[in-house]
Design a protein around this motif. Sequence first.
Motif, PDB file in Angstrom:
ATOM      1  N   GLY A 175       0.792  -1.235   0.000  1.00 43.61           N
ATOM      2  CA  GLY A 175       0.000   0.000   0.000  1.00 43.61           C
ATOM      3  C   GLY A 175       0.815   1.270   0.000  1.00 43.61           C
ATOM      4  N   ALA A 188      -5.127   5.321 -11.173  1.00 41.32           N
ATOM      5  CA  ALA A 188      -6.264   5.301 -10.237  1.00 41.32           C
ATOM      6  C   ALA A 188      -5.930   4.397  -9.053  1.00 41.32           C
ATOM      7  CB  ALA A 188      -7.512   4.786 -10.954  1.00 41.32           C
ATOM      8  N   LEU A 190      -7.123   3.218  -5.149  1.00 40.43           N
ATOM      9  CA  LEU A 190      -8.153   3.217  -4.108  1.00 40.43           C
ATOM     10  C   LEU A 190      -7.489   3.410  -2.748  1.00 40.43           C
ATOM     11  CD1 LEU A 190     -11.145   2.694  -3.235  1.00 40.43           C
ATOM     12  CD2 LEU A 190     -10.472   0.309  -2.912  1.00 40.43           C
ATOM     13  N   THR A 204     -11.250   6.657  -4.598  1.00 44.88           N
ATOM     14  CA  THR A 204     -10.272   6.442  -5.666  1.00 44.88           C
ATOM     15  C   THR A 204      -9.749   7.800  -6.143  1.00 44.88           C
ATOM     16  OG1 THR A 204     -11.396   4.421  -6.357  1.00 44.88           O
ATOM     17  CG2 THR A 204      -9.875   5.399  -7.922  1.00 44.88           C
ATOM     18  N   GLY A 206      -6.562   9.887  -8.529  1.00 44.31           N
ATOM     19  CA  GLY A 206      -5.556   9.772  -9.577  1.00 44.31           C
ATOM     20  C   GLY A 206      -4.217  10.275  -9.063  1.00 44.31           C
ATOM     21  N   THR A 214      -0.399   5.317   3.044  1.00 45.11           N
ATOM     22  CA  THR A 214      -1.476   5.284   4.036  1.00 45.11           C
ATOM     23  C   THR A 214      -0.982   4.580   5.286  1.00 45.11           C
ATOM     24  OG1 THR A 214      -3.177   5.237   2.307  1.00 45.11           O
ATOM     25  CG2 THR A 214      -3.813   4.432   4.495  1.00 45.11           C
ATOM     26  N   ALA A 252       2.736  12.962  -1.521  1.00 41.55           N
ATOM     27  CA  ALA A 252       3.919  13.822  -1.351  1.00 41.55           C
ATOM     28  C   ALA A 252       4.867  13.610  -2.520  1.00 41.55           C
ATOM     29  CB  ALA A 252       4.613  13.518  -0.024  1.00 41.55           C
ATOM     30  N   ALA A 253       6.003  14.286  -2.454  1.00 42.54           N
ATOM     31  CA  ALA A 253       6.956  14.244  -3.566  1.00 42.54           C
ATOM     32  C   ALA A 253       7.574  12.867  -3.764  1.00 42.54           C
ATOM     33  CB  ALA A 253       8.049  15.282  -3.337  1.00 42.54           C
ATOM     34  N   LEU A 281       0.687  19.523   2.252  1.00 39.49           N
ATOM     35  CA  LEU A 281       0.555  18.117   1.874  1.00 39.49           C
ATOM     36  C   LEU A 281      -0.920  17.736   1.761  1.00 39.49           C
ATOM     37  CD1 LEU A 281       3.314  16.551   4.160  1.00 39.49           C
ATOM     38  CD2 LEU A 281       3.391  16.811   1.677  1.00 39.49           C
ATOM     39  N   PRO A 299      -8.669  15.788  -3.263  1.00 34.57           N
ATOM     40  CA  PRO A 299      -9.945  15.952  -3.973  1.00 34.57           C
ATOM     41  C   PRO A 299     -11.150  15.569  -3.131  1.00 34.57           C
ATOM     42  CG  PRO A 299      -8.762  14.018  -4.771  1.00 34.57           C
ATOM     43  CD  PRO A 299      -7.824  14.729  -3.837  1.00 34.57           C
TER      44      PRO A 299
ATOM     45  N   THR B  70       7.992  17.502   1.378  1.00 36.33           N
ATOM     46  CA  THR B  70       7.529  18.378   0.304  1.00 36.33           C
ATOM     47  C   THR B  70       6.357  17.749  -0.444  1.00 36.33           C
ATOM     48  OG1 THR B  70       9.324  17.425  -0.972  1.00 36.33           O
ATOM     49  CG2 THR B  70       9.681  19.615  -0.074  1.00 36.33           C
ATOM     50  N   PRO B  71       5.425  18.602  -0.902  1.00 29.88           N
ATOM     51  CA  PRO B  71       4.261  18.061  -1.616  1.00 29.88           C
ATOM     52  C   PRO B  71       4.640  17.482  -2.970  1.00 29.88           C
ATOM     53  CG  PRO B  71       3.933  20.374  -0.985  1.00 29.88           C
ATOM     54  CD  PRO B  71       5.366  20.054  -0.743  1.00 29.88           C
ATOM     55  N   SER B  72       3.753  16.679  -3.488  1.00 27.15           N
ATOM     56  CA  SER B  72       3.919  16.179  -4.843  1.00 27.15           C
ATOM     57  C   SER B  72       3.727  17.335  -5.817  1.00 27.15           C
ATOM     58  CB  SER B  72       2.880  15.089  -5.117  1.00 27.15           C
ATOM     59  OG  SER B  72       2.957  14.669  -6.452  1.00 27.15           O
ATOM     60  N   SER B  74       2.220  17.181  -8.492  1.00 23.81           N
ATOM     61  CA  SER B  74       0.846  17.111  -8.988  1.00 23.81           C
ATOM     62  C   SER B  74      -0.036  16.525  -7.891  1.00 23.81           C
ATOM     63  CB  SER B  74       0.774  16.237 -10.237  1.00 23.81           C
ATOM     64  OG  SER B  74       1.404  14.998  -9.992  1.00 23.81           O
ATOM     65  N   SER B  75      -0.961  17.334  -7.429  1.00 22.06           N
ATOM     66  CA  SER B  75      -1.859  16.873  -6.367  1.00 22.06           C
ATOM     67  C   SER B  75      -2.707  15.713  -6.870  1.00 22.06           C
ATOM     68  CB  SER B  75      -2.778  18.005  -5.931  1.00 22.06           C
ATOM     69  OG  SER B  75      -2.057  18.943  -5.185  1.00 22.06           O
ATOM     70  N   PRO B  76      -3.140  14.851  -5.971  1.00 23.17           N
ATOM     71  CA  PRO B  76      -4.045  13.785  -6.409  1.00 23.17           C
ATOM     72  C   PRO B  76      -5.350  14.393  -6.930  1.00 23.17           C
ATOM     73  CG  PRO B  76      -3.869  13.839  -4.011  1.00 23.17           C
ATOM     74  CD  PRO B  76      -2.846  14.786  -4.534  1.00 23.17           C
ATOM     75  N   SER B  77      -5.942  13.696  -7.866  1.00 19.66           N
ATOM     76  CA  SER B  77      -7.192  14.194  -8.449  1.00 19.66           C
ATOM     77  C   SER B  77      -8.287  13.157  -8.221  1.00 19.66           C
ATOM     78  CB  SER B  77      -7.002  14.427  -9.951  1.00 19.66           C
ATOM     79  OG  SER B  77      -6.539  13.221 -10.563  1.00 19.66           O
ATOM     80  N   GLN B  78      -9.512  13.619  -8.316  1.00 20.45           N
ATOM     81  CA  GLN B  78     -10.612  12.670  -8.202  1.00 20.45           C
ATOM     82  C   GLN B  78     -10.575  11.743  -9.417  1.00 20.45           C
ATOM     83  OE1 GLN B  78     -12.544  12.250  -5.699  1.00 20.45           O
ATOM     84  NE2 GLN B  78     -13.894  10.720  -6.599  1.00 20.45           N
ATOM     85  N   SER B  79     -10.746  10.459  -9.188  1.00 23.69           N
ATOM     86  CA  SER B  79     -10.685   9.507 -10.291  1.00 23.69           C
ATOM     87  C   SER B  79     -11.939   8.635 -10.282  1.00 23.69           C
ATOM     88  CB  SER B  79      -9.446   8.621 -10.152  1.00 23.69           C
ATOM     89  OG  SER B  79      -9.415   7.673 -11.190  1.00 23.69           O
ATOM     90  N   PHE B  80     -12.439   8.362 -11.457  1.00 31.34           N
ATOM     91  CA  PHE B  80     -13.655   7.564 -11.549  1.00 31.34           C
ATOM     92  C   PHE B  80     -13.391   6.222 -12.231  1.00 31.34           C
ATOM     93  CE2 PHE B  80     -14.824  12.024 -11.400  1.00 31.34           C
ATOM     94  CZ  PHE B  80     -15.661  12.019 -10.294  1.00 31.34           C
ATOM     95  N   GLY B  81     -12.154   6.004 -12.665  1.00 31.17           N
ATOM     96  CA  GLY B  81     -11.847   4.738 -13.306  1.00 31.17           C
ATOM     97  C   GLY B  81     -11.665   3.638 -12.285  1.00 31.17           C
ATOM     98  N   PRO B  83      -9.796   1.218  -9.967  1.00 29.60           N
ATOM     99  CA  PRO B  83      -8.442   1.370  -9.414  1.00 29.60           C
ATOM    100  C   PRO B  83      -7.515   0.266  -9.898  1.00 29.60           C
ATOM    101  CG  PRO B  83      -9.987   0.614  -7.727  1.00 29.60           C
ATOM    102  CD  PRO B  83     -10.809   0.937  -8.931  1.00 29.60           C
ATOM    103  N   ARG B  86      -4.208  -0.378  -4.554  1.00 28.66           N
ATOM    104  CA  ARG B  86      -4.779   0.134  -3.301  1.00 28.66           C
ATOM    105  C   ARG B  86      -3.669   0.729  -2.455  1.00 28.66           C
ATOM    106  NH1 ARG B  86      -9.725  -2.947  -1.651  1.00 28.66           N
ATOM    107  NH2 ARG B  86      -9.283  -2.427   0.516  1.00 28.66           N
ATOM    108  N   SER B  87      -4.010   1.811  -1.781  1.00 25.97           N
ATOM    109  CA  SER B  87      -3.114   2.328  -0.746  1.00 25.97           C
ATOM    110  C   SER B  87      -3.853   2.212   0.574  1.00 25.97           C
ATOM    111  CB  SER B  87      -2.751   3.790  -1.016  1.00 25.97           C
ATOM    112  OG  SER B  87      -1.941   4.279   0.046  1.00 25.97           O
TER     113      SER B  87
END
Lengths: 303, 90
Positions: A175, A188, A190, A204, A206, A214, A252-253, A281, A299, B70-72, B74-81, B83, B86-87
């Motif tokens: 994970g 994508a 989850l 989920t 992107g 996590t 994060a980076a 973050l 998001p 430090t942040p990424s 590119s921030s995570p975005s909402q995804s509808f596809g 997955p 898993r994290s």
Amino acid sequence: MPSFAASFEAIGVENRIVVDAPAALWPALAIARDEVVSLDRACSRFRADSELAAVNRAAGSAVRAGPLLLDVVATSLRVAAATGGLVDPTVGPALSALGYDRDFRLLASSACGTFEVRPAVGWRGVRVDPRAGTIRVPRGSSLDLGAVAKAYCADRIAERVRAAVGARVLVSLGGDVAVAGAPPGGWAVLVADDHRGVDATGQTVGVAGGGLATSSTAVRRWHAGERVHHHIVDPASGEPADERWRTVSVAAASCVRANAAATAAIVLGDKAPAWLEGLGLAARLVRPDGGIVTTAGWPEVSP
Amino acid sequence: MAPPLSEARLAHRRRVRRLTAGIAACAAAATAVFAGAAAHATRESSRDPVEPAGADTAATPDDGAQSFLTPSQSSPSQSFGPPVARSGGS
């Protein structure tokens, strides 16, 4: 965009590699397996023949170590410094005293009768000498690299695959997710309490770069006497962190940075959202009752 | 008008004055010594003589976090596809 994935069990977790080209999958998987095997030999707290076990056995003396363990321990010290000691590699004795003194599969299948509380000795006493190639752990202490090692390895695999194979790749080690190149909209992923399972409970998102990790108090729990412990220990007290958050996910980076922030947030408790927001973050924090708090551009769930 | 004091009495008064001054000087010196000792004791008591285990762990992260966590880009975005991974906790 099509994706091609393979999974394998190792180091007590489920690991997964995803690429965007079919020809890249098997070379990428070979790299991942190779790195995970090397990580286990160098950094396992439970393998008597690991380099880390030798360092821990010789606490108080400098012990020669290979470049991988040297770098993981150095990284764990950087994480400790950046989190003000909230994530501290010297929690080894604390975890052992709470009963987590063997591979978790063995621990989960046996009752642990008693436990003690032992605060961490503190990361500032650990010495890494890259020139001499040695590590010295303070006498009476031992290192547990669980909060850093998998994330470090995920970052390393992603970089290696991208460089060697050229494919866009996502790596998940239990994970802890690292990404090097991504399809439009990102991979994508989850976000859930447990890295295992097939349920879709969670969100989920992107992920287009860096890392996503996590930390959760809902997994890796065991009984000791009358109490139930979890594996995220507050180094200052030596006890499992208060369960203000059930699960914290951070982007994060890199995966190391994401995992450090997620684990620190669990230990930090109520102050975590403001701290994460201050660092910019993006994070998702889930309370034990299921309530969700997000920070810094994470998001929102669309209705 | 009082009669003049004899030489013996004057000498006695001078001795008494010297003794009184000496006692006052001793008392002042003792006060200074005690004050110094008290200040020292206060400094010592505020310094924990035996650092508790885990004392070098802070309650909150310090500024070092800014340069490392430090942040990424590119921030995570909402995804509808569906997955692909898993994290979650492990």
